[in-house]
Every structure is written in structure tokens, then in C-alpha cells.
Design an enzyme around this catalytic site. Sequence first.
Site, short mmCIF file in Angstrom:
data_model
loop_
_atom_site.label_atom_id
_atom_site.label_comp_id
_atom_site.label_asym_id
_atom_site.label_seq_id
_atom_site.Cartn_x
_atom_site.Cartn_y
_atom_site.Cartn_z
CD GLU A 1 45.50 22.44 -26.68
OE1 GLU A 1 45.92 22.72 -25.55
OE2 GLU A 1 44.66 23.13 -27.28
CG ASN A 2 42.68 19.97 -28.39
OD1 ASN A 2 43.26 20.75 -29.15
ND2 ASN A 2 42.18 20.35 -27.23
CG ASN B 1 44.52 25.55 -23.32
OD1 ASN B 1 45.01 25.57 -24.45
ND2 ASN B 1 43.23 25.41 -23.12
CG HIS B 2 42.90 21.24 -23.63
ND1 HIS B 2 41.85 21.11 -22.73
CD2 HIS B 2 42.47 22.10 -24.57
CE1 HIS B 2 40.84 21.86 -23.14
NE2 HIS B 2 41.19 22.47 -24.25
CG HIS C 1 40.77 24.01 -32.05
ND1 HIS C 1 40.07 23.01 -31.40
CD2 HIS C 1 41.99 24.05 -31.46
CE1 HIS C 1 40.85 22.48 -30.45
NE2 HIS C 1 42.01 23.11 -30.47
FE FE2 Z 1 43.61 22.93 -29.06
FE FE2 Z 2 44.53 25.15 -26.45
#
Ligand code: FE2
Ligand code: FE2
Length: 266
Positions: free
Chosen positions: A41-42, A69-70, A185
Site C-alpha cells: 500500500e505504500n 487505507n492507502h 509499520h
Molecule cells: Fe502502510
Molecule cells: Fe495503512
Amino acid sequence: MGMRILFIGDIFGRPGRAIVKERLPGVVNDHSVDLVIANGENAAAGFGITPSLTEELFDLGIDVLTSGNHIWDKREIIEYFHAADGNPHSPARRLLRPANYPPGMPGWGMYQGKKKDVPYAVVNLQGRVFMASNDDPFRIADQLLKDIKAKVVVVDMHAEATSEKISMGWYLDGRVTAMVGTHTHVPTADERVLPGGTAYITDVGMTGPYESVIGVRKELILDRFLTNMPSRFEPASGDVRLCAIVVDCDETTGRAREIKRVMISL
Ligand SMILES: [Fe+2]
Ligand SMILES: [Fe+2]
């Protein structure tokens, strides 16, 4: 026999992608890994993932990508999901978004495939505590599990609260091979096989720069805390680590036998 699954925590920006490229072959070899899953996601400088980065990560040997969520940060991912319709194993179909998003959203929250002739499923869920109010991840998990024929099932519970992830671990114990947490994270040291045979960890941790505040340049985040002024988040670059877990399971029952934490530096 058995099946060994590697799950890599949130791959953050270029540093995260670089360490995966550099170290994944060695990790796969050292731990005799059969199936590789990662949270992506990141991947795009901390914010979302693009179609080309998705395919770049698959080319490095990742079989399935989860997110959280990203996932909508890079808008082109919506078209990518739409284009995947009809091909159940296309790269876009192997990039998951949380399954408990409102009905009708682009993308899929579950993937079913086969690796070395072993059928497996990957499910992506998102928590609701200190996060957007999506559908109930517990009931959505029940619904998805009803349709899954594979014995080997891995769930990524992308959530902020440790209590919500631990609860999901107990809820799914004996029904899935592994339930791993992502999103904070920060890796936790509570990996264990629950009594029903589900491998569990509250958070796998980030694969990216640890000289940071959860991946972002620490000066920028500190400034945000000190002034309450908005600031632009830029990815950090120092102290790059790959955080993952390796699960060993019996592929005929789907029960986990062992879960091990992995943290390596570039
Ligand atoms: Fe993340
Ligand atoms: Fe996240």
C-alpha cells in the site's frame, strides 16, 4: 512436505522496493519459501501503488499483494482494477484491497490461486478502530471463508489497534493458516501459533526506511507535532530494513506449524 509462506510488511517507497529487490531471493532461498505475499500500500513514495509498481513487485517474485487505507492514493489503480475483469489471475486481480470496503467498490479483497500445486487463498481486511468506518471485517471474513475451498488461507488484517488485530486472530483461529497484522509499520514481537493452528502476529512491520517516523522523513513529522501546521510528507531513506514473517504449514490441513519473524538490513 509442507508449505512455507513469506509475508512481507508494508513496502514503503523506493527504499522498500530496493531492499525487496536486493534481498528477496536470499530470503526465499534461506527459508525455503514457496509462496510470497507482501503488503504494497505504500510502494509509491509512501502513498498507494501504481499499476507499473504492482507489476514491478510481481516481477521480483511476489505472488500476491495486499493493501489497506492507502490503496486509492494513486487514482490510476481504479482503472487498473476495472481492466482486470474477466481474468482471475491477472496482476491487477492479484493486488488486493480490503474486502470490507463498501459494496461495489473497484477491486477485490480475496484472491484464490495455486502455488506448487497447492491451492491457497489470500484475504485482505481493514480494521475500524481509529480508521474509516468500513463494513464489519469479522462478518465479511465469515462470508469469504464460506466460499474458500483452499486449506491454505492467509489473512492480512490491516488495522491500527492491537486489540482489534488480536481479536481477529482469536476469531479466525483454526479457520485460517495465518492472520497477520499490517498498517502500523512497527513490528511486534508476539508471533505465535494459536491453539487452533493459526499463525498470528499483531504487526509484521514496515519494509522501508527506519530512520524515519513510520517511513516519512522524521523532521517533517516532528515539525507537524511541534507546530500543528500541515506539511508535505516525503519518504525517508536511512536504515532500510525488510520486515517479514515466515509461516510453515501443513498444506493438507492448512494448519500452521511455526511462525518466525524476519528483519534484515540492506
Ligand atoms: Fe502502510
Ligand atoms: Fe495503512
